[in-house]
Design a protein around this motif. Structure first.
Motif, PDB file in Angstrom:
ATOM      1  N   THR A  49       0.881  -1.341   0.003  1.00  0.00           N
ATOM      2  CA  THR A  49      -0.071   0.122   0.175  1.00  0.00           C
ATOM      3  C   THR A  49       0.888   1.155  -0.146  1.00  0.00           C
ATOM      4  O   THR A  49       0.395   2.215  -0.520  1.00  0.00           O
ATOM      5  CB  THR A  49      -1.107   0.020   1.223  1.00  0.00           C
ATOM      6  OG1 THR A  49      -0.048  -0.070   2.404  1.00  0.00           O
ATOM      7  CG2 THR A  49      -1.822  -1.180   1.114  1.00  0.00           C
ATOM      8  N   ASP A  50       2.042   1.126   0.639  1.00  0.00           N
ATOM      9  CA  ASP A  50       3.106   2.440   0.632  1.00  0.00           C
ATOM     10  C   ASP A  50       4.341   1.970   0.198  1.00  0.00           C
ATOM     11  O   ASP A  50       5.424   1.930   1.088  1.00  0.00           O
ATOM     12  CB  ASP A  50       2.875   3.106   2.147  1.00  0.00           C
ATOM     13  CG  ASP A  50       1.633   3.811   2.479  1.00  0.00           C
ATOM     14  OD1 ASP A  50       1.378   4.477   1.900  1.00  0.00           O
ATOM     15  OD2 ASP A  50       0.975   2.920   3.204  1.00  0.00           O
ATOM     16  N   PRO A  51       4.600   1.437  -1.106  1.00  0.00           N
ATOM     17  CA  PRO A  51       5.737   1.114  -1.521  1.00  0.00           C
ATOM     18  C   PRO A  51       7.009   1.939  -1.464  1.00  0.00           C
ATOM     19  O   PRO A  51       6.609   3.267  -1.922  1.00  0.00           O
ATOM     20  CB  PRO A  51       5.678   0.599  -2.786  1.00  0.00           C
ATOM     21  CG  PRO A  51       4.449   1.206  -3.307  1.00  0.00           C
ATOM     22  CD  PRO A  51       3.655   1.501  -1.888  1.00  0.00           C
ATOM     23  N   SER A  52       8.172   1.367  -1.176  1.00  0.00           N
ATOM     24  CA  SER A  52       9.320   2.542  -1.086  1.00  0.00           C
ATOM     25  C   SER A  52      10.035   2.771  -2.259  1.00  0.00           C
ATOM     26  O   SER A  52      10.726   3.529  -2.611  1.00  0.00           O
ATOM     27  CB  SER A  52      10.285   2.073   0.020  1.00  0.00           C
ATOM     28  OG  SER A  52      10.710   0.847  -0.427  1.00  0.00           O
ATOM     29  N   MET A  96     -11.181   0.700  -8.296  1.00  0.00           N
ATOM     30  CA  MET A  96     -11.130   2.296  -8.820  1.00  0.00           C
ATOM     31  C   MET A  96     -10.664   2.873  -7.495  1.00  0.00           C
ATOM     32  O   MET A  96      -9.745   3.984  -7.832  1.00  0.00           O
ATOM     33  CB  MET A  96     -12.222   2.831  -9.263  1.00  0.00           C
ATOM     34  CG  MET A  96     -12.865   2.008 -10.564  1.00  0.00           C
ATOM     35  SD  MET A  96     -14.461   2.483 -11.065  1.00  0.00           S
ATOM     36  CE  MET A  96     -14.417   2.090 -12.773  1.00  0.00           C
ATOM     37  N   VAL A  97     -11.078   2.878  -6.365  1.00  0.00           N
ATOM     38  CA  VAL A  97     -10.354   3.728  -5.392  1.00  0.00           C
ATOM     39  C   VAL A  97      -9.121   3.337  -5.051  1.00  0.00           C
ATOM     40  O   VAL A  97      -8.267   4.018  -4.715  1.00  0.00           O
ATOM     41  CB  VAL A  97     -11.440   3.731  -3.914  1.00  0.00           C
ATOM     42  CG1 VAL A  97     -12.567   4.227  -4.546  1.00  0.00           C
ATOM     43  CG2 VAL A  97     -11.641   2.173  -3.575  1.00  0.00           C
ATOM     44  N   SER A  98      -8.692   1.966  -5.278  1.00  0.00           N
ATOM     45  CA  SER A  98      -7.186   1.561  -5.065  1.00  0.00           C
ATOM     46  C   SER A  98      -6.402   2.316  -5.999  1.00  0.00           C
ATOM     47  O   SER A  98      -5.325   2.581  -5.629  1.00  0.00           O
ATOM     48  CB  SER A  98      -7.289   0.050  -5.119  1.00  0.00           C
ATOM     49  OG  SER A  98      -5.891  -0.348  -4.924  1.00  0.00           O
ATOM     50  N   ALA A  99      -6.945   2.085  -7.404  1.00  0.00           N
ATOM     51  CA  ALA A  99      -6.050   2.656  -8.418  1.00  0.00           C
ATOM     52  C   ALA A  99      -5.946   4.361  -8.319  1.00  0.00           C
ATOM     53  O   ALA A  99      -4.715   4.666  -8.449  1.00  0.00           O
ATOM     54  CB  ALA A  99      -7.016   2.617  -9.892  1.00  0.00           C
ATOM     55  N   ARG A 100      -6.933   5.029  -7.875  1.00  0.00           N
ATOM     56  CA  ARG A 100      -6.804   6.337  -7.534  1.00  0.00           C
ATOM     57  C   ARG A 100      -5.739   6.405  -6.429  1.00  0.00           C
ATOM     58  O   ARG A 100      -4.973   7.569  -6.433  1.00  0.00           O
ATOM     59  CB  ARG A 100      -8.254   6.989  -7.097  1.00  0.00           C
ATOM     60  CG  ARG A 100      -9.283   7.004  -8.096  1.00  0.00           C
ATOM     61  CD  ARG A 100     -10.240   7.591  -7.369  1.00  0.00           C
ATOM     62  NE  ARG A 100     -11.286   8.287  -8.378  1.00  0.00           N
ATOM     63  CZ  ARG A 100     -12.196   9.018  -8.263  1.00  0.00           C
ATOM     64  NH1 ARG A 100     -12.743   9.232  -6.970  1.00  0.00           N
ATOM     65  NH2 ARG A 100     -12.988   9.308  -9.086  1.00  0.00           N
ATOM     66  N   GLN A 101      -5.582   5.724  -5.395  1.00  0.00           N
ATOM     67  CA  GLN A 101      -4.759   5.838  -4.235  1.00  0.00           C
ATOM     68  C   GLN A 101      -3.489   5.558  -4.739  1.00  0.00           C
ATOM     69  O   GLN A 101      -2.473   6.374  -4.457  1.00  0.00           O
ATOM     70  CB  GLN A 101      -4.997   4.836  -3.170  1.00  0.00           C
ATOM     71  CG  GLN A 101      -4.263   4.986  -1.891  1.00  0.00           C
ATOM     72  CD  GLN A 101      -4.856   3.889  -0.991  1.00  0.00           C
ATOM     73  OE1 GLN A 101      -4.684   2.589  -0.942  1.00  0.00           O
ATOM     74  NE2 GLN A 101      -5.596   4.691   0.240  1.00  0.00           N
ATOM     75  N   ALA A 102      -3.183   4.637  -5.524  1.00  0.00           N
ATOM     76  CA  ALA A 102      -1.673   4.365  -6.222  1.00  0.00           C
ATOM     77  C   ALA A 102      -1.399   5.623  -7.168  1.00  0.00           C
ATOM     78  O   ALA A 102      -0.279   6.092  -6.927  1.00  0.00           O
ATOM     79  CB  ALA A 102      -1.745   3.068  -7.061  1.00  0.00           C
TER      80      ALA A 102
END
Length: 533
Positions: free
Chosen positions: A492-495, A516-522
């Motif tokens: 979820t928060d890759p370095s 879709m919300v996961s894509a937006r977050q990325a």
């Protein structure tokens, strides 16, 4: 599959795709208490605001948008590519499947599908007929509907809960309409609770005013008489012969059966299909098939930027960029600045070059294996003979039969047989035998026309779909909540320069909204990284 193929749902919805329902008696009691104001009501959580990247964001940084590869042309991948394209990123989408959409699969006549076992099916649906083999519906509150508005995809109502459908228990007698079964259950529950209340059984829990309010509510809910007995009014339960003109008041249905019939397990599976916020009416669907959404996204992105039939086999993350190695209809490498991986986690876990902790997390997801069979009929006999327009009839513990919510009174129509745990029933069978089982179930509920009017069929077993390998893949068995924990931050928060997205990284597992919300977050996190680089 998302937005849902899943009715049958688990606590996370999972859609049918997990158990259709809730406990009817408990649900009725909670509804009654909620109406009395004795328990708090839950409000649906609002989707966090999304700030789409804009080309103007680079104005003060002196930087360009850069190049991004998106692995996977499903809903999450196309959403990510669409949002990045708005800001001027040079986006390339790679997908191992021969067509876009991933689990958002709409099958039409002329389509060909080949599964992991090498079994090929040719769709023979008539022109204008289609089969949504994956997602079937959109919640009206979802980001999915927002994108339909933005992309100009017209919507229509999708009926999931229909009181004219049947409550069918393959191990029991009869097939009452849901309206009748629901009225009897409400009536009996209300009668029992009203009598207990009237006799003082709840005096320690309720004030005199609350008691009066509760009794009034129960009388209305359960159609109780002054003696607090359930009246079995046919205008609640339905008629064997409907009322007509003067002198034809209608013929009531036979009286309810024993309590084991009233509180049947099958009724519990059918009850409250639309009670949870994700399934609440009104549900929607794109006019003409669910794939209208991914096709509209692809048009905006540009078809030339999407490469299908290309499997990414390795991703090398370096300090200055990403190299993707791919094979398929073409082989080679692609050098980009960043990458978003949206393929299902168990498939992504096979990509070489990802950090060991990332691969371990991806490989730890759990797949479920629903299946759907599209049954095209030459006539819409369920409308003509049973007056059923949309909705579903549940069938046992593992399936249901869905009636189309569109093209009413047209010549043909496609019903859908849904199998929640297809790996234990039809997944291992050849397509003809899968169809035979679906027709057998349909005949048991509706009679011989479910066989004699069949024109064609096609089955999609999601556990056998190449580069998908499951209807949905969950981090845990409890609403996918593990993705909110620090353990999943490498995803979820890759370095590094590789980001991840999909419904499997959301709190709406199995819905296009989650993808879709996961894509937006990325996209937000990638864009922030680019601006800060």
């Amino acid at each position: 599959m998302t937005d849902s193929s899943r009715p049958g749902w688990a606590t996370s919805r999972r859609g049918f795709l997990q158990r259709v329902g809730a406990v009817g008696g408990a649900g009725a009691a909670l509804s009654a208490m909620g109406a009395l104001g004795l328990v708090p009501s839950s409000a649906s959580a609002a989707t966090p605001p999304f700030r789409a990247p804009r080309a103007s964001d680079f104005g003060l940084t002196g930087r360009g948008a850069g190049r991004v590869a998106v692995v996977g042309a499903g809903v999450a991948g196309l959403t990510a590519a669409y949002e990045l394209d708005k800001a001027g990123y040079d986006v390339t989408v790679l997908d191992a499947r021969p067509r876009i959409g991933g689990r958002s699969l709409t099958v039409r006549g002329g389509d060909t599908l080949t599964d992991l076992k090498g079994v090929t099916q040719h769709a023979r649906f008539a022109p204008g007929q289609y089969f949504n083999a994956g997602p079937a519906m959109l919640p009206q509150w979802s980001v999915s509907t927002d994108y339909c508005r933005e992309l100009g995809v017209p919507l229509e109502v999708f009926s999931i809960s229909n009181t004219n459908t049947f409550v069918f228990d393959p191990n029991g007698p009869g097939r009452p309409r849901f309206q009748t079964a629901q009225a009897d259950a409400y009536g009996v529950v209300a009668e029992l609770l009203a009598k207990v209340t009237d006799q003082g059984g709840l005096d320690r829990q309720l004030t005199a005013a609350d008691k009066e309010r509760l009794l009034g509510f129960l009388k209305a809910m359960g159609d109780l008489g002054d003696d607090l007995a359930y009246r079995e009014d046919p205008r609640r339960r339905g008629f064997a012969v409907n009322p007509g003109g003067a002198g034809s008041p209608g013929t009531p249905l036979p009286r309810r059966g024993s309590l084991d019939r009233v509180f049947s397990e099958q009724l519990l599976r059918h009850w409250y299909l639309d009670a949870n916020f994700d399934m609440a009416s009104t549900l929607l669907q794109p006019v003409g098939g669910m794939d209208r959404i991914v096709e509209a996204l692809a048009e905006r992105i540009g078809r030339g930027r999407i490469r299908c039939g290309v499997e990414v086999t390795a991703i090398t993350d370096g300090p200055r960029g990403i190299r993707l190695t791919y094979r398929g209809v073409a082989s080679g490498v692609l050098d980009v600045d960043y990458c978003i991986v949206t393929t299902p986690p168990l498939v992504a876990a096979r990509i070489a070059g990802l950090p060991a902790e990332v691969t371990a997390l991806l490989g730890g997801f759990m797949a479920e294996f629903p299946g759907k069979i599209g049954l095209e009929y030459r006539s819409r006999w369920w409308e003509d003979d049973f007056a059923i327009y949309g909705g579903l009839t549940s069938y046992g513990a593992d399936g249901s039969l869905w009636y189309p919510s569109y093209d009413h009174h047209r010549e043909r129509g496609v019903m859908v047989a849904y199998f929640e745990r297809a790996e234990t029933t039809v997944q291992g069978l050849p397509p003809a035998r899968r169809s035979a089982e679906a027709v057998h179930r349909n005949v048991r509920v509706h009679g011989p026309k479910a066989r004699t009017e069949l024109a064609s069929s096609l089955s999609v077993m999601w556990g056998l779909e190449p580069f998908v390998e499951g209807g949905w893949q969950a981090a845990d068995t409890q609403n996918n909540g593990a993705v909110n924990t620090p353990r999943f931050r490498p995803l979820t928060d890759p370095s590094g320069r590789v980001f991840f997205a999909g419904d499997w990284l959301s709190n709406m597992l199995g819905w296009q909204h989650g993808s879709m919300v996961s894509a937006r977050q990325a996209v937000e996190k990638l864009h922030a990284r680019v601006l800060a680089a």
